[in-house]
Design a protein around this motif. Structure first.
Motif, PDB file in Angstrom:
ATOM      1  N   LEU A 111      -3.039   5.717   7.294  1.00  0.00           N
ATOM      2  CA  LEU A 111      -1.625   6.011   7.097  1.00  0.00           C
ATOM      3  C   LEU A 111      -0.896   4.855   6.428  1.00  0.00           C
ATOM      4  O   LEU A 111      -0.004   5.070   5.599  1.00  0.00           O
ATOM      5  CB  LEU A 111      -0.980   6.363   8.436  1.00  0.00           C
ATOM      6  CG  LEU A 111      -1.427   7.698   9.035  1.00  0.00           C
ATOM      7  CD1 LEU A 111      -0.870   7.844  10.445  1.00  0.00           C
ATOM      8  CD2 LEU A 111      -1.001   8.850   8.172  1.00  0.00           C
ATOM      9  N   VAL A 112      -1.262   3.633   6.769  1.00  0.00           N
ATOM     10  CA  VAL A 112      -0.659   2.467   6.107  1.00  0.00           C
ATOM     11  C   VAL A 112      -1.032   2.456   4.630  1.00  0.00           C
ATOM     12  O   VAL A 112      -0.177   2.183   3.775  1.00  0.00           O
ATOM     13  CB  VAL A 112      -1.095   1.166   6.812  1.00  0.00           C
ATOM     14  CG1 VAL A 112      -0.765  -0.056   5.971  1.00  0.00           C
ATOM     15  CG2 VAL A 112      -0.431   1.062   8.168  1.00  0.00           C
ATOM     16  N   CYS A 113      -2.267   2.754   4.311  1.00  0.00           N
ATOM     17  CA  CYS A 113      -2.675   2.819   2.909  1.00  0.00           C
ATOM     18  C   CYS A 113      -1.894   3.894   2.162  1.00  0.00           C
ATOM     19  O   CYS A 113      -1.492   3.695   1.013  1.00  0.00           O
ATOM     20  CB  CYS A 113      -4.174   3.084   2.802  1.00  0.00           C
ATOM     21  SG  CYS A 113      -5.180   1.689   3.289  1.00  0.00           S
ATOM     22  N   TYR A 114      -1.665   5.018   2.806  1.00  0.00           N
ATOM     23  CA  TYR A 114      -0.884   6.093   2.191  1.00  0.00           C
ATOM     24  C   TYR A 114       0.555   5.635   1.937  1.00  0.00           C
ATOM     25  O   TYR A 114       1.118   5.896   0.873  1.00  0.00           O
ATOM     26  CB  TYR A 114      -0.901   7.328   3.093  1.00  0.00           C
ATOM     27  CG  TYR A 114      -0.088   8.468   2.541  1.00  0.00           C
ATOM     28  CD1 TYR A 114      -0.614   9.280   1.548  1.00  0.00           C
ATOM     29  CD2 TYR A 114       1.196   8.723   2.996  1.00  0.00           C
ATOM     30  CE1 TYR A 114       0.121  10.327   1.027  1.00  0.00           C
ATOM     31  CE2 TYR A 114       1.947   9.761   2.486  1.00  0.00           C
ATOM     32  CZ  TYR A 114       1.402  10.557   1.501  1.00  0.00           C
ATOM     33  OH  TYR A 114       2.136  11.583   0.980  1.00  0.00           O
ATOM     34  N   VAL A 143       1.652   2.534   1.559  1.00  0.00           N
ATOM     35  CA  VAL A 143       1.664   1.505   0.516  1.00  0.00           C
ATOM     36  C   VAL A 143       1.450   2.121  -0.866  1.00  0.00           C
ATOM     37  O   VAL A 143       2.045   1.688  -1.850  1.00  0.00           O
ATOM     38  CB  VAL A 143       0.600   0.426   0.819  1.00  0.00           C
ATOM     39  CG1 VAL A 143       0.405  -0.516  -0.350  1.00  0.00           C
ATOM     40  CG2 VAL A 143       0.991  -0.343   2.070  1.00  0.00           C
ATOM     41  N   ALA A 144       0.628   3.160  -0.944  1.00  0.00           N
ATOM     42  CA  ALA A 144       0.336   3.779  -2.235  1.00  0.00           C
ATOM     43  C   ALA A 144       1.503   4.629  -2.747  1.00  0.00           C
ATOM     44  O   ALA A 144       1.677   4.761  -3.955  1.00  0.00           O
ATOM     45  CB  ALA A 144      -0.914   4.644  -2.119  1.00  0.00           C
ATOM     46  N   HIS A 145       2.301   5.202  -1.846  1.00  0.00           N
ATOM     47  CA  HIS A 145       3.328   6.150  -2.272  1.00  0.00           C
ATOM     48  C   HIS A 145       4.761   5.666  -2.100  1.00  0.00           C
ATOM     49  O   HIS A 145       5.692   6.378  -2.472  1.00  0.00           O
ATOM     50  CB  HIS A 145       3.152   7.468  -1.523  1.00  0.00           C
ATOM     51  CG  HIS A 145       1.921   8.205  -1.946  1.00  0.00           C
ATOM     52  ND1 HIS A 145       0.703   7.996  -1.343  1.00  0.00           N
ATOM     53  CD2 HIS A 145       1.708   9.113  -2.918  1.00  0.00           C
ATOM     54  CE1 HIS A 145      -0.195   8.764  -1.911  1.00  0.00           C
ATOM     55  NE2 HIS A 145       0.384   9.452  -2.884  1.00  0.00           N
ATOM     56  N   ALA A 146       4.961   4.507  -1.557  1.00  0.00           N
ATOM     57  CA  ALA A 146       6.319   3.996  -1.350  1.00  0.00           C
ATOM     58  C   ALA A 146       6.415   2.600  -1.960  1.00  0.00           C
ATOM     59  O   ALA A 146       5.434   1.859  -1.970  1.00  0.00           O
ATOM     60  CB  ALA A 146       6.647   3.947   0.135  1.00  0.00           C
ATOM     61  N   PRO A 147       7.577   2.258  -2.447  1.00  0.00           N
ATOM     62  CA  PRO A 147       7.723   0.885  -2.955  1.00  0.00           C
ATOM     63  C   PRO A 147       7.619  -0.120  -1.811  1.00  0.00           C
ATOM     64  O   PRO A 147       8.098   0.127  -0.701  1.00  0.00           O
ATOM     65  CB  PRO A 147       9.117   0.882  -3.573  1.00  0.00           C
ATOM     66  CG  PRO A 147       9.832   2.016  -2.941  1.00  0.00           C
ATOM     67  CD  PRO A 147       8.798   3.033  -2.590  1.00  0.00           C
ATOM     68  N   LEU A 148       6.972  -1.220  -2.073  1.00  0.00           N
ATOM     69  CA  LEU A 148       6.755  -2.229  -1.040  1.00  0.00           C
ATOM     70  C   LEU A 148       8.002  -3.102  -0.905  1.00  0.00           C
ATOM     71  O   LEU A 148       8.237  -4.004  -1.695  1.00  0.00           O
ATOM     72  CB  LEU A 148       5.534  -3.078  -1.379  1.00  0.00           C
ATOM     73  CG  LEU A 148       4.983  -3.924  -0.252  1.00  0.00           C
ATOM     74  CD1 LEU A 148       4.553  -3.043   0.915  1.00  0.00           C
ATOM     75  CD2 LEU A 148       3.820  -4.746  -0.731  1.00  0.00           C
ATOM     76  N   ILE A 197       5.552  -0.822   8.861  1.00  0.00           N
ATOM     77  CA  ILE A 197       4.108  -0.974   9.073  1.00  0.00           C
ATOM     78  C   ILE A 197       3.834  -1.859  10.284  1.00  0.00           C
ATOM     79  O   ILE A 197       3.011  -1.523  11.150  1.00  0.00           O
ATOM     80  CB  ILE A 197       3.442  -1.537   7.797  1.00  0.00           C
ATOM     81  CG1 ILE A 197       3.489  -0.488   6.689  1.00  0.00           C
ATOM     82  CG2 ILE A 197       2.014  -1.979   8.073  1.00  0.00           C
ATOM     83  CD1 ILE A 197       3.101  -1.013   5.332  1.00  0.00           C
ATOM     84  N   VAL A 198       4.523  -2.988  10.389  1.00  0.00           N
ATOM     85  CA  VAL A 198       4.328  -3.897  11.521  1.00  0.00           C
ATOM     86  C   VAL A 198       4.775  -3.236  12.830  1.00  0.00           C
ATOM     87  O   VAL A 198       4.080  -3.311  13.850  1.00  0.00           O
ATOM     88  CB  VAL A 198       5.068  -5.230  11.280  1.00  0.00           C
ATOM     89  CG1 VAL A 198       5.067  -6.093  12.523  1.00  0.00           C
ATOM     90  CG2 VAL A 198       4.450  -5.969  10.114  1.00  0.00           C
ATOM     91  N   ALA A 199       5.920  -2.566  12.810  1.00  0.00           N
ATOM     92  CA  ALA A 199       6.426  -1.910  14.019  1.00  0.00           C
ATOM     93  C   ALA A 199       5.478  -0.803  14.478  1.00  0.00           C
ATOM     94  O   ALA A 199       5.229  -0.647  15.680  1.00  0.00           O
ATOM     95  CB  ALA A 199       7.817  -1.344  13.768  1.00  0.00           C
ATOM     96  N   SER A 200       4.937  -0.043  13.546  1.00  0.00           N
ATOM     97  CA  SER A 200       4.009   1.025  13.938  1.00  0.00           C
ATOM     98  C   SER A 200       2.735   0.444  14.534  1.00  0.00           C
ATOM     99  O   SER A 200       2.174   1.001  15.482  1.00  0.00           O
ATOM    100  CB  SER A 200       3.691   1.918  12.748  1.00  0.00           C
ATOM    101  OG  SER A 200       2.922   1.227  11.786  1.00  0.00           O
ATOM    102  N   GLY A 201       2.268  -0.674  13.999  1.00  0.00           N
ATOM    103  CA  GLY A 201       1.086  -1.323  14.571  1.00  0.00           C
ATOM    104  C   GLY A 201       1.343  -1.804  15.983  1.00  0.00           C
ATOM    105  O   GLY A 201       0.495  -1.657  16.871  1.00  0.00           O
ATOM    106  N   ILE A 202       2.521  -2.361  16.213  1.00  0.00           N
ATOM    107  CA  ILE A 202       2.869  -2.814  17.563  1.00  0.00           C
ATOM    108  C   ILE A 202       2.963  -1.633  18.514  1.00  0.00           C
ATOM    109  O   ILE A 202       2.453  -1.688  19.636  1.00  0.00           O
ATOM    110  CB  ILE A 202       4.184  -3.621  17.523  1.00  0.00           C
ATOM    111  CG1 ILE A 202       3.954  -4.956  16.820  1.00  0.00           C
ATOM    112  CG2 ILE A 202       4.736  -3.836  18.924  1.00  0.00           C
ATOM    113  CD1 ILE A 202       5.218  -5.716  16.514  1.00  0.00           C
ATOM    114  N   ILE A 203       3.586  -0.563  18.064  1.00  0.00           N
ATOM    115  CA  ILE A 203       3.751   0.620  18.917  1.00  0.00           C
ATOM    116  C   ILE A 203       2.403   1.244  19.257  1.00  0.00           C
ATOM    117  O   ILE A 203       2.196   1.737  20.370  1.00  0.00           O
ATOM    118  CB  ILE A 203       4.677   1.647  18.233  1.00  0.00           C
ATOM    119  CG1 ILE A 203       6.100   1.107  18.215  1.00  0.00           C
ATOM    120  CG2 ILE A 203       4.617   2.996  18.925  1.00  0.00           C
ATOM    121  CD1 ILE A 203       7.053   1.909  17.362  1.00  0.00           C
TER     122      ILE A 203
END
Length: 55
Positions: free
Chosen positions: A19-22, A24-29, A37-43
């Motif tokens: 999901l993180v790769c998706y 990064v590939a489809h949204a501007p960084l 991304i960091v918050a989802s990893g923590i959750i």
């Protein structure tokens, strides 16, 4: 750590990474994207770590 717990970590880790790769590939960084991304990893990983590893 039991094998079943390790398999759960691996499956969730692969799913999260995909999901993180998706994202990064489809949204501007931007800073907001990195925060999401960091918050989802923590959750996802902190509760599992507290429950299964830190006994």
């Amino acid at each position: 750590m039991k094998t079943s717990v390790l398999i759960r970590f691996i499956i969730l880790g692969l799913l999260w990474f995909g999901l993180v790769c998706y994202i990064v590939a489809h949204a501007p960084l931007t800073l907001y994207t990195i925060f999401i991304i960091v918050a989802s990893g923590i959750i996802v990983f902190v509760p599992m770590y507290k429950k299964y590893v830190k006994k």
